[in-house]
Write a protein that holds these residues in place. Structure first.
Motif, PDB file in Angstrom:
ATOM      1  N   HIS A 182       0.822  -1.223   0.000  1.00  0.00           N
ATOM      2  CA  HIS A 182       0.000   0.000   0.000  1.00  0.00           C
ATOM      3  C   HIS A 182       0.851   1.267   0.000  1.00  0.00           C
ATOM      4  N   LEU A 183       2.050   1.190  -0.584  1.00  0.00           N
ATOM      5  CA  LEU A 183       2.949   2.346  -0.587  1.00  0.00           C
ATOM      6  C   LEU A 183       2.432   3.428  -1.532  1.00  0.00           C
ATOM      7  N   ALA A 184       2.629   4.679  -1.137  1.00  0.00           N
ATOM      8  CA  ALA A 184       2.296   5.797  -2.019  1.00  0.00           C
ATOM      9  C   ALA A 184       3.345   5.939  -3.110  1.00  0.00           C
ATOM     10  N   VAL A 185       4.623   5.725  -2.738  1.00  0.00           N
ATOM     11  CA  VAL A 185       5.731   5.831  -3.677  1.00  0.00           C
ATOM     12  C   VAL A 185       6.704   4.690  -3.397  1.00  0.00           C
ATOM     13  N   ILE A 186       7.225   4.075  -4.467  1.00  0.00           N
ATOM     14  CA  ILE A 186       8.257   3.052  -4.345  1.00  0.00           C
ATOM     15  C   ILE A 186       9.609   3.700  -4.560  1.00  0.00           C
ATOM     16  N   LEU A 187      10.543   3.510  -3.616  1.00  0.00           N
ATOM     17  CA  LEU A 187      11.870   4.114  -3.689  1.00  0.00           C
ATOM     18  C   LEU A 187      12.965   3.062  -3.715  1.00  0.00           C
ATOM     19  N   ALA A 188      12.680   1.900  -4.263  1.00  0.00           N
ATOM     20  CA  ALA A 188      13.661   0.825  -4.407  1.00  0.00           C
ATOM     21  C   ALA A 188      13.483   0.189  -5.785  1.00  0.00           C
ATOM     22  N   GLN A 189      14.495  -0.529  -6.230  1.00  0.00           N
ATOM     23  CA  GLN A 189      14.460  -1.181  -7.530  1.00  0.00           C
ATOM     24  C   GLN A 189      14.755  -2.660  -7.375  1.00  0.00           C
ATOM     25  N   ILE A 190      14.230  -3.455  -8.296  1.00  0.00           N
ATOM     26  CA  ILE A 190      14.482  -4.892  -8.275  1.00  0.00           C
ATOM     27  C   ILE A 190      15.982  -5.153  -8.395  1.00  0.00           C
ATOM     28  N   ASN A 191      16.469  -6.115  -7.624  1.00  0.00           N
ATOM     29  CA  ASN A 191      17.871  -6.530  -7.546  1.00  0.00           C
ATOM     30  C   ASN A 191      18.748  -5.541  -6.778  1.00  0.00           C
ATOM     31  N   GLN A 192      18.172  -4.480  -6.257  1.00  0.00           N
ATOM     32  CA  GLN A 192      18.936  -3.554  -5.432  1.00  0.00           C
ATOM     33  C   GLN A 192      19.183  -4.182  -4.058  1.00  0.00           C
ATOM     34  N   HIS A 193      20.419  -4.062  -3.559  1.00  0.00           N
ATOM     35  CA  HIS A 193      20.700  -4.536  -2.206  1.00  0.00           C
ATOM     36  C   HIS A 193      20.463  -3.393  -1.224  1.00  0.00           C
ATOM     37  N   VAL A 194      19.717  -3.666  -0.163  1.00  0.00           N
ATOM     38  CA  VAL A 194      19.409  -2.658   0.843  1.00  0.00           C
ATOM     39  C   VAL A 194      19.917  -3.135   2.193  1.00  0.00           C
ATOM     40  N   ASP A 195      20.276  -2.169   3.017  1.00  0.00           N
ATOM     41  CA  ASP A 195      20.671  -2.458   4.394  1.00  0.00           C
ATOM     42  C   ASP A 195      19.515  -2.141   5.333  1.00  0.00           C
ATOM     43  N   THR A 196      19.621  -2.634   6.549  1.00  0.00           N
ATOM     44  CA  THR A 196      18.588  -2.367   7.544  1.00  0.00           C
ATOM     45  C   THR A 196      18.404  -0.863   7.715  1.00  0.00           C
ATOM     46  N   GLY A 197      17.158  -0.407   7.590  1.00  0.00           N
ATOM     47  CA  GLY A 197      16.861   1.003   7.774  1.00  0.00           C
ATOM     48  C   GLY A 197      16.842   1.812   6.499  1.00  0.00           C
ATOM     49  N   ASP A 198      17.274   1.236   5.384  1.00  0.00           N
ATOM     50  CA  ASP A 198      17.210   1.977   4.120  1.00  0.00           C
ATOM     51  C   ASP A 198      15.752   2.227   3.726  1.00  0.00           C
ATOM     52  N   ILE A 199      15.474   3.395   3.180  1.00  0.00           N
ATOM     53  CA  ILE A 199      14.110   3.736   2.769  1.00  0.00           C
ATOM     54  C   ILE A 199      13.778   3.000   1.473  1.00  0.00           C
ATOM     55  N   VAL A 200      12.664   2.267   1.469  1.00  0.00           N
ATOM     56  CA  VAL A 200      12.224   1.540   0.268  1.00  0.00           C
ATOM     57  C   VAL A 200      10.946   2.135  -0.303  1.00  0.00           C
ATOM     58  N   GLY A 201      10.295   3.049   0.413  1.00  0.00           N
ATOM     59  CA  GLY A 201       9.070   3.666  -0.081  1.00  0.00           C
ATOM     60  C   GLY A 201       8.484   4.618   0.939  1.00  0.00           C
ATOM     61  N   LEU A 202       7.311   5.154   0.598  1.00  0.00           N
ATOM     62  CA  LEU A 202       6.574   6.038   1.488  1.00  0.00           C
ATOM     63  C   LEU A 202       5.193   5.458   1.733  1.00  0.00           C
ATOM     64  N   SER A 203       4.699   5.597   2.960  1.00  0.00           N
ATOM     65  CA  SER A 203       3.393   5.045   3.308  1.00  0.00           C
ATOM     66  C   SER A 203       2.298   5.699   2.483  1.00  0.00           C
ATOM     67  N   GLY A 204       1.234   4.939   2.219  1.00  0.00           N
ATOM     68  CA  GLY A 204       0.148   5.473   1.403  1.00  0.00           C
ATOM     69  C   GLY A 204      -1.100   4.633   1.523  1.00  0.00           C
ATOM     70  N   GLU A 205      -1.944   4.705   0.510  1.00  0.00           N
ATOM     71  CA  GLU A 205      -3.204   3.965   0.478  1.00  0.00           C
ATOM     72  C   GLU A 205      -3.469   3.433  -0.924  1.00  0.00           C
TER      73      GLU A 205
END
Length: 432
Positions: free
Chosen positions: A255-278
């Motif tokens: 239910h994210l308003a915006v997606i801020l990650a890409q497929i195959n991207q490696h993320v660390d704990t706490g990295d922003i992956v999106g914004l809350s939404g509806e």
């Protein structure tokens, strides 16, 4: 006559010779010695007639000084250091002065009837988890807790919360994992919901690789669709760098308003992956969070409360209640009492649900170690009573909740057993 004169002369000569010899003998025996003693020349002092000078000479100048003695010097022992071993290493200031994190006292309850865990690699890194707050109302977060956290070897509090404590990081109490809602008309919940306004940062709960980041979620394996949920709206799914009991672990953010990650991207704990939404089908903005074990499938979820580190000085209760025929009690209200009042409520899991128009059959899973069918999260450490009423029979148990630990409780057996419908094997279209 001449003879007599000669005798007198001889006697005189002899007497003189004796006197002279005696004198010489006496001089050689005790020679005269003289000494000279050096000393200050005496000086004359003019007498003073003034009475003030007389008093001064007698009372002050004439006073006897009090003798003093020097104290012995204390022996000085220079400090010594232990001998240096190994090879010296030059450290930078940032390597020497580092913050520390207090570590809680280890407590392992003795429960001989519970199986021990299988050794698995633990996730790396440390992140902090804080409770919700609302600064506008004068509320502030308690001190942070550390994740990953496993005080009891059966626990696996490896994830931080996907929402910051400056927002709302607590799930809806009336729609917990495994529930079909207050009126029993909603789909069985396979995750937890954290209500938040649109635009709050949604963060990776642990390190891993993004395997999905798009709308209209459809998961395919070997060329066929195995999972789908268009109602989730914008979805991010992470396959984590660690597994559990030899199985991969996934987390889902919907239910994210915006997606801020890409497929195959490696993320660390706490990295922003999106914004809350509806986005998707919802009644209001929130973050839907799931934990999946084994496969990235809707039917492979586990209760996220047993995977997120609890707040500081708080613990988790996992419990079970079954019928006498061995089937687990479904959709029963469980109350948590303290000092004569109810402080929290939840429901037992709905394992199966007959299909009805617009609603898919839902099936959720117990934890691989605890085998629970209800959970209370973020319970302040202390003594409580867990109460459930099934078929007119009230069952209760006293329990002590310890911080940073899951406390398991078996409420016993209810008197009625009902046969449950079989679980479908197809892959229905899923709504939150």
């Amino acid at each position: 006559m001449q003879t007599k004169n000669r005798d007198m002369q001889g006697f005189a000569v002899l007497l003189i010779a004796l006197v002279a010899g005696g004198y010489l003998l006496l001089r050689n025996t005790a020679p005269a010695v003289s000494y000279t003693i050096a000393g200050p020349s005496p000086t004359s002092t003019t007498g003073k007639s003034s009475w003030q000078e007389v008093i001064q000479n007698q009372l002050v100048n004439g006073a006897t000084l009090i003798p003093t003695h020097d104290l012995p010097e204390a022996s000085f022992a220079p400090p010594t250091l232990p001998p240096v071993t190994g090879t010296p290493i030059l450290l930078q200031p940032g390597q020497v002065f580092q913050g520390t994190t207090p570590t809680a006292t280890r407590y392992i309850p003795i429960t001989p009837t519970r199986p021990g865990p299988t050794s698995v690699p633990s996730p790396t890194g440390q992140v902090v988890v804080s409770a919700k707050n609302n600064p506008n109302l004068g509320q502030f977060s308690p001190p942070a807790e550390v994740a990953p956290l496993s005080m009891d070897p059966r626990d696996h509090f490896w994830f931080k919360r996907p929402v910051d404590s400056s927002a709302n990081s607590v799930s809806l109490q009336y729609y917990p994992y495994g529930s079909d809602g207050p009126q029993n008309v909603w789909r069985v919940h396979h995750g937890i919901d954290m209500p938040n306004p649109i635009g709050k940062e949604v963060r990776a709960a642990g390190p891993g690789r993004v395997v999905w980041a798009a709308d209209n979620y459809i998961w395919m394996e070997n060329g066929r669709v195995t999972d789908a949920a268009y109602t989730y709206g914008n979805v991010v799914i992470i396959e984590h760098d660690f597994g559990y009991q030899g199985q991969p672990v996934f987390t889902l953010y919907a239910h994210l308003a915006v997606i801020l990650a890409q497929i195959n991207q490696h993320v660390d704990t706490g990295d922003i992956v999106g914004l809350s939404g509806e986005s998707g089908v919802v009644s209001g903005p929130h973050v839907h969070f799931e934990v999946r074990v084994g496969k990235n499938l809707y039917y492979n979820t586990r209760n996220p409360i047993l995977w997120m580190a609890p707040y500081l000085d708080r613990g988790v209760i996992a419990g079970k209640i079954i019928y006498r025929d061995g089937k687990q009690v479904e959709d029963a209200t469980v109350e948590l009492w303290q000092r004569g009042r109810v402080v929290d409520t939840t429901t037992t899991y709905v394992r199966t649900k007959p299909p009805s128009p617009g609603i898919s059959t839902g099936h959720v899973n117990s934890d691989d170690v605890w085998g629970e069918n209800f959970v209370f999260g973020d319970v302040v450490a202390g003594d409580y009573q867990v109460v459930v009423t099934v078929g007119g029979l009230k069952l209760s148990r006293d329990i002590n909740v310890r911080p940073a630990t899951t406390t398991f409780i078996d409420l016993g057996q209810a008197p009625i057993g009902l046969s449950a419908p079989s679980t479908p094997t197809d892959s229905p279209t899923i709504a939150p």
